[in-house]
Design a protein around this motif. Sequence first.
Motif, mmCIF file in Angstrom:
data_model
loop_
_atom_site.group_PDB
_atom_site.id
_atom_site.type_symbol
_atom_site.label_atom_id
_atom_site.label_comp_id
_atom_site.label_asym_id
_atom_site.label_seq_id
_atom_site.Cartn_x
_atom_site.Cartn_y
_atom_site.Cartn_z
ATOM 1 N N PRO A 1 0.787 -1.229 0.000
ATOM 2 C CA PRO A 1 0.000 0.000 0.000
ATOM 3 C C PRO A 1 0.823 1.283 0.000
ATOM 4 N N MET A 2 2.129 1.153 0.244
ATOM 5 C CA MET A 2 2.954 2.364 0.276
ATOM 6 C C MET A 2 4.427 2.002 0.170
ATOM 7 N N LYS A 3 5.214 3.009 -0.102
ATOM 8 C CA LYS A 3 6.669 2.915 -0.033
ATOM 9 C C LYS A 3 7.095 3.838 1.091
ATOM 10 N N GLU A 4 7.602 3.248 2.167
ATOM 11 C CA GLU A 4 7.920 4.031 3.355
ATOM 12 C C GLU A 4 9.027 5.056 3.101
ATOM 13 N N ILE A 5 8.885 6.218 3.725
ATOM 14 C CA ILE A 5 9.951 7.224 3.711
ATOM 15 C C ILE A 5 10.901 6.900 4.862
ATOM 16 N N SER A 6 12.139 6.609 4.532
ATOM 17 C CA SER A 6 13.103 6.212 5.562
ATOM 18 C C SER A 6 14.513 6.352 5.017
ATOM 19 N N PHE A 7 15.478 6.275 5.939
ATOM 20 C CA PHE A 7 16.881 6.255 5.526
ATOM 21 C C PHE A 7 17.224 4.910 4.893
ATOM 22 N N TRP A 8 16.434 3.886 5.222
ATOM 23 C CA TRP A 8 16.720 2.530 4.775
ATOM 24 C C TRP A 8 15.573 2.022 3.903
ATOM 25 N N ASP A 9 15.785 0.864 3.329
ATOM 26 C CA ASP A 9 14.737 0.204 2.555
ATOM 27 C C ASP A 9 13.909 -0.644 3.513
ATOM 28 N N ILE A 10 12.747 -0.146 3.906
ATOM 29 C CA ILE A 10 11.932 -0.799 4.929
ATOM 30 C C ILE A 10 10.915 -1.733 4.280
ATOM 31 N N ASP A 11 10.845 -2.921 4.847
ATOM 32 C CA ASP A 11 9.833 -3.885 4.410
ATOM 33 C C ASP A 11 9.081 -4.358 5.653
ATOM 34 N N ALA A 12 8.361 -3.438 6.281
ATOM 35 C CA ALA A 12 7.659 -3.729 7.536
ATOM 36 C C ALA A 12 6.540 -4.739 7.299
ATOM 37 N N PRO A 13 6.253 -5.589 8.294
ATOM 38 C CA PRO A 13 5.189 -6.595 8.131
ATOM 39 C C PRO A 13 3.842 -6.022 7.728
ATOM 40 N N HIS A 14 3.513 -4.793 8.197
ATOM 41 C CA HIS A 14 2.187 -4.239 7.901
ATOM 42 C C HIS A 14 2.007 -3.890 6.424
ATOM 43 N N LEU A 15 3.087 -3.946 5.648
ATOM 44 C CA LEU A 15 2.982 -3.702 4.208
ATOM 45 C C LEU A 15 2.488 -4.936 3.453
ATOM 46 N N HIS A 16 2.327 -6.039 4.171
ATOM 47 C CA HIS A 16 1.914 -7.292 3.541
ATOM 48 C C HIS A 16 0.719 -7.881 4.288
ATOM 49 N N ASP A 17 -0.415 -7.875 3.641
ATOM 50 C CA ASP A 17 -1.631 -8.559 4.133
ATOM 51 C C ASP A 17 -2.219 -7.949 5.402
ATOM 52 N N TYR A 18 -1.861 -6.731 5.735
ATOM 53 C CA TYR A 18 -2.513 -6.068 6.870
ATOM 54 C C TYR A 18 -3.611 -5.128 6.394
#
Length: 324
Positions: free
Chosen positions: A239-256
């Motif tokens: 649903p989004m591409k997080e704004i961060s210093f790193w490449d974030i792949d947080a769990p809530h980006l998948h099936d939440y």
Amino acid sequence: MNILIEKLPDNDKQRKWIAIAITVLISMLLTLVGIYLIGEYGVALFIFTPFFMGACPIILYGLKRHVSRKEAWKMGFLALLIFTVGLLFFAIEGLICIAMAAPLGILFTWLGSLIGFSIVKKGTKRSSVIVLIFLAFIPTTAFIEKDFEPELNSVVTSIEIEADLSTVWRNVVEFPQLEAPKEFIFRTGIAYPINAKIEGSGVGAIRYCNFTTGSFVEPITVWNKNLLLKFDVLEQPAPMKEISFWDIDAPHLHDYFVSKKGQFKLTQLSNGNTLLEGTTWYYHHIKPAIYWKGWSEYIIHQIHLRVLAHIKKNAENDQVLLRR
């Protein structure tokens, strides 16, 4: 816990910073357990953890000391700030999700600081027990709410188009590249649609609504030409591409956040124009639902408006060409 409190240094400045550091460390560990072990973004994370961050440092620091209400909330908010920086630095969360959760975090950190201040002011000997109850309550709540079934919600957005049904229909089924977004929400990393393509015709055809993060794969379930196009969602992108210093792949980006199905409904108006309604059915595993539903529906409405305005522009241009 009483032993821990008694061993804190007597120096005010050192005692404050150690109390805050202990609070942030415990909060970070609880957050990691909740997200990665239990797999829950809910009340435990967004309400009870900030509440703990507001209450814990003032209890650790202030027992048997004179503490003002102002000192209490300052310590709580400092703990929250350090915790937030930690989420960003260790690539646990990105800036957009933190901003969305900020109202909850600020409110419940403040409430926690008031409770912590009240406990310290009363000088209760059971303050350490209260802290331990807070600690146990957070993961317990996460385990309990993990089993709650999410509610299916719908979002409907409509627009009037100065074109006939058949012209609008052609632009609904598939549409060319959209212009770059002007809305601020889509400049923050929230995914937005860029075009739509279809393979086949009628029920069973596969429509691809392409977003900045990937494609929605939409098998057509109802093809009532010029009136109703209905589809399921077989696959969906992040649903989004997080704004961060790193490449974030947080769990809530998948099936939440899950889009289940959608439709476009066309209605002929008495003035010859067409009313176009776009509907999305979705659910999310993020709680408290009443809070996150507001964010979800706002974003879905903005996506709908972007698509409907594009269809309106193209259909009206086509209608002008047909009339010549």
